[in-house]
Write a protein that holds these residues in place. Structure first.
Motif, PDB file in Angstrom:
ATOM      1  N   THR A  21       0.815  -1.211   0.000  1.00 44.79           N
ATOM      2  CA  THR A  21       0.000   0.000   0.000  1.00 44.79           C
ATOM      3  C   THR A  21       0.850   1.263   0.000  1.00 44.79           C
ATOM      4  N   GLU A  22       1.799   1.354   0.903  1.00 38.01           N
ATOM      5  CA  GLU A  22       2.598   2.581   1.011  1.00 38.01           C
ATOM      6  C   GLU A  22       3.571   2.746  -0.151  1.00 38.01           C
ATOM      7  N   VAL A  23       3.933   1.658  -0.800  1.00 37.68           N
ATOM      8  CA  VAL A  23       4.783   1.737  -1.996  1.00 37.68           C
ATOM      9  C   VAL A  23       3.966   2.286  -3.167  1.00 37.68           C
ATOM     10  N   LEU A  24       2.700   1.895  -3.246  1.00 33.82           N
ATOM     11  CA  LEU A  24       1.836   2.313  -4.346  1.00 33.82           C
ATOM     12  C   LEU A  24       1.252   3.713  -4.168  1.00 33.82           C
ATOM     13  N   ARG A  25       1.060   4.138  -2.932  1.00 36.01           N
ATOM     14  CA  ARG A  25       0.404   5.424  -2.661  1.00 36.01           C
ATOM     15  C   ARG A  25       1.022   6.600  -3.439  1.00 36.01           C
ATOM     16  N   PRO A  26       2.351   6.742  -3.531  1.00 33.91           N
ATOM     17  CA  PRO A  26       2.927   7.866  -4.281  1.00 33.91           C
ATOM     18  C   PRO A  26       2.592   7.854  -5.777  1.00 33.91           C
ATOM     19  N   ILE A  27       2.355   6.673  -6.349  1.00 38.73           N
ATOM     20  CA  ILE A  27       1.965   6.594  -7.762  1.00 38.73           C
ATOM     21  C   ILE A  27       0.618   7.284  -7.952  1.00 38.73           C
ATOM     22  N   PHE A  28      -0.304   7.046  -7.043  1.00 40.20           N
ATOM     23  CA  PHE A  28      -1.618   7.682  -7.106  1.00 40.20           C
ATOM     24  C   PHE A  28      -1.504   9.175  -6.852  1.00 40.20           C
ATOM     25  N   GLU A  29      -0.723   9.560  -5.852  1.00 42.38           N
ATOM     26  CA  GLU A  29      -0.579  10.976  -5.502  1.00 42.38           C
ATOM     27  C   GLU A  29       0.065  11.766  -6.633  1.00 42.38           C
ATOM     28  N   ALA A  30       1.019  11.172  -7.340  1.00 39.81           N
ATOM     29  CA  ALA A  30       1.682  11.853  -8.455  1.00 39.81           C
ATOM     30  C   ALA A  30       0.692  12.171  -9.575  1.00 39.81           C
ATOM     31  N   ALA A  31      -0.366  11.386  -9.679  1.00 43.46           N
ATOM     32  CA  ALA A  31      -1.395  11.612 -10.699  1.00 43.46           C
ATOM     33  C   ALA A  31      -2.528  12.495 -10.185  1.00 43.46           C
TER      34      ALA A  31
END
Length: 124
Positions: free
Chosen positions: A37-47
């Motif tokens: 979850t925490e590894v993926l969260r920045p991918i969503f935030e960047a978008a």
């Protein structure tokens, strides 16, 4: 293309992203199971999106993400990142509504905005 006003109306809508993982990605998860979850969260935030929930299927090679996003293009950006990274074999995007939103939808301005996102008239 949505107008600025239409984007405001549907700003930060919720979407379900269903990801079918590649066999290689599923094998990697089986070899090293961990909470991503925490590894993926920045991918969503960047978008410009916010990852609300992350679910996995214990039976199929699928992940499910509940996302808050300003528009569908932002959600597509996340999907493109997954595809480019080689983890996604197939992606499905579904706009979500609460029950009260669905009940009020036909009478609201949001209906026309959503209709424009999901229905394209055929030329005759």
């Amino acid at each position: 293309m949505l107008t600025h006003k239409e984007k405001e109306i549907i700003q930060m809508a919720k979407y379900l992203i269903e990801e079918t993982m590649t066999a290689q990605a599923a094998a990697g998860i089986m070899q090293k199971p961990e909470d991503r979850t925490e590894v993926l969260r920045p991918i969503f935030e960047a978008a410009g999106c916010r990852l609300e929930q992350f679910y996995v299927s214990a039976i199929e090679n699928k992940d499910y993400f509940i996302v808050e996003a300003p528009d569908l293009n932002s959600v597509y950006t996340v999907g493109a990142t997954f595809m480019a990274g080689g983890t996604a074999l197939f992606l499905k995007y579904t706009p979500l509504l609460t029950v009260p939103e669905a009940v009020d939808l036909p009478a609201s301005n949001k209906f026309q905005s959503i209709l424009r996102l999901v229905w394209v008239p055929r030329e005759t």
